[in-house]
Design an enzyme around this catalytic site. Structure first.
Site, short mmCIF file in Angstrom:
data_model
loop_
_atom_site.label_atom_id
_atom_site.label_comp_id
_atom_site.label_asym_id
_atom_site.label_seq_id
_atom_site.Cartn_x
_atom_site.Cartn_y
_atom_site.Cartn_z
N ASP A 26 48.75 40.67 26.68
CA ASP A 26 47.57 41.35 27.38
C ASP A 26 47.13 41.93 26.45
O ASP A 26 47.19 41.62 24.89
CB ASP A 26 47.85 42.75 28.22
N PHE A 137 50.07 34.61 47.33
CA PHE A 137 50.13 35.59 48.51
C PHE A 137 50.78 37.18 48.77
O PHE A 137 50.57 37.06 49.85
CB PHE A 137 50.32 34.44 49.22
N GLY A 240 41.07 49.50 62.70
CA GLY A 240 40.97 50.44 62.47
C GLY A 240 39.91 50.13 61.98
O GLY A 240 38.51 49.49 62.32
N CYS A 247 40.69 41.75 47.49
CA CYS A 247 40.67 40.89 48.06
C CYS A 247 40.39 40.32 49.07
O CYS A 247 39.71 38.99 48.80
CB CYS A 247 42.82 40.10 48.31
#
Ligand code: UGA
Length: 417
Positions: A26, A137, A240, A247
């Site tokens: 990083d 995913f 909801g 995402c």
């Protein structure tokens, strides 16, 4: 792993758990130092334990040279946030490509979510560099479990990168999941289409909920009955106050924008987004139904994170609600077990509380925004009822025991019930 955010760190730790030696790079030196000390900078169940257990196989570094020397497969895990137009911002991906120099014996394995066509365009510009699309995913809050038990693994490669794709596929083989070998553009589309489809499912059930409120049906019963049909499936059918997170909102708008850029108007996604925006705001009407004008009313928001088991507040419904409530003149208090401090600057003048009871004390209404288990365990009939100024609850996730609350004298409003 290039980029040690949530995706990069979860993937690095899980590959280390599978026995691989992983270099995670990083640009932020502080982050690299604290990870080297074993400090995990995000709330993700099971991840700190995994990082600790595999410390010997995980090297955190800022040095791209070290990574290029040691590793052949470079998993690109940097952010691709939306720009003002809804397109994905690929500047961090470009920075990674820049840092690679003109290497021809490495492959970029794209985990970052990128527009369909990105891989082909990179391939054209960077002849000789291997390119494999390997979308992720994982869900926040269950990322480790999702990594170890995937429904499928997608590996996309075009001519020339087949050998690299074989190696990527081999990494996942121990997990025993179907491996979808395909071309790069299709792999990129599988990612965006999957998220867009799940968001569509949520907006669909939210509209069924809104109509059920008018017609006297209970959306929980409706979803149960629908979900048992295997063609529909019961997952992602919980009505909801709308989907959030880093995402779904981003990917739905990216796919819509991408279609638009190529001259196609993706009508369905336009509606999915609009339904989601309206869904967050419907709570205001439910509060007004019981309290009248909200000026100077004390409203407690239970939960700030976009879903439980994460401290992520990106695109969380709580942020829109806090702003709308303050726009109506209400005084807002919020409580979240892990996420409130992350959001303090985005919550306007809302008071951040140290416990649910503190937020509920003297409140005219409570809105359950995030279904943290501790909210179901509160003594609603006893202590909560006694402390609130008026017993009004809007249960934005249909999470509380409606019948018990009503029996205890609460005015209870769910979603679609
Ligand atoms: C989502 C996808 O589920 C992952 O497969 C994907 O890898 C990830 O995006 C990504 O692209 O990185 P995530 O955003 O972590 O994962 O969270 P989800 O569990 O999918 O929930 C998203 C939102 O939908 C939350 O606000 C949640 O409350 C809401 N939701 C979910 C509902 O309103 N109803 C449901 O039935 C399910």
């Amino acid at each position: 792993m290039i980029g040690v955010g949530w995706v990069g760190l979860c993937t690095a730790a899980c590959f280390a758990e599978l026995g691989h030696e992983v270099y995670a790079r990083d640009i932020l030196a502080d982050k690299v130092e604290s990870l080297t000390r074993g400090e995990v900078p995000m709330h993700e169940p099971g991840l700190p334990e995994l990082v600790e257990r595999n410390a010997g196989r995980l090297t955190f570094t800022t040095d791209m040279g070290e990574v290029l020397e040691r590793a052949e497969l470079l998993f690109c895990c940097v952010d691709t946030p939306p720009t003002y137009s809804g397109d994905a911002d690929l500047s961090r991906v470009e920075a990674v490509l820049g840092a690679l120099g003109d290497s021809t014996h490495h492959a970029i394995v794209m985990k970052s979510t990128v527009p369909v066509g990105t891989g082909i365009s990179i391939g054209r510009r960077r002849e000789g560099l291997g390119y494999v699309a390997n979308p992720e995913f994982l869900k926040e809050g269950t990322a480790v479990e999702d990594f170890m038990n995937p429904d499928r693994v997608v590996v996309g490669a075009n001519d020339g990168s087949g050998a690299f794709a074989d190696r990527v596929a081999a990494l996942y083989e121990p997990l025993g999941a179907p491996i979808v070998r395909t071309d790069v553009a299709s792999a990129e589309m599988i990612k965006l289409a999957s998220n867009a489809f799940l968001a569509t499912k949520i907006s669909f059930i939210n509209e069924i909920a809104n109509v059920s409120e008018e017609l006297g049906a209970d959306v929980k019963e409706v979803a149960r009955g629908m979900g048992l049909d295997e063609r529909i499936g019961g997952k992602f059918l919980q009505a909801g106050i709308g989907y959030g997170g880093s995402c779904f909102p981003k990917d739905v708008s990216a796919l819509k924008q991408l279609a638009g850029n190529s001259g196609y108007h993706f009508q369905l996604l336009t509606a999915v987004i609009e339904v989601n925006e309206l869904q967050k705001r419907r709570t205001i009407g439910k509060l007004q139904k019981h309290l009248g004008p909200l000026v100077n009313r004390e409203v407690a928001l239970l939960g700030v994170a976009f879903k439980p088991d994460t401290d992520d507040v990106r695109e969380a419904a709580s942020l829109v609600l806090a702003a709308r409530l303050q726009g109506e003149g209400a005084n807002v208090r919020v409580y979240d077990p892990v996420a409130a401090t992350n959001a303090s600057e985005m919550l306007g003048g809302a008071r951040i509380c140290g416990s649910a009871l503190e937020a509920l004390d003297g409140a005219h209404a409570a809105v359950l925004v995030t279904e943290w288990p501790e909210f179901a365990e509160l003594d609603w009939a006893g202590e909560v009822g006694a402390r609130m100024a008026t017993p009004v609850v809007v249960d934005g996730r249909n999470f509380l025991d409606r019948d018990a609350l009503r029996a205890a004298g609460f005015a209870y409003e769910g979603i679609g019930r």
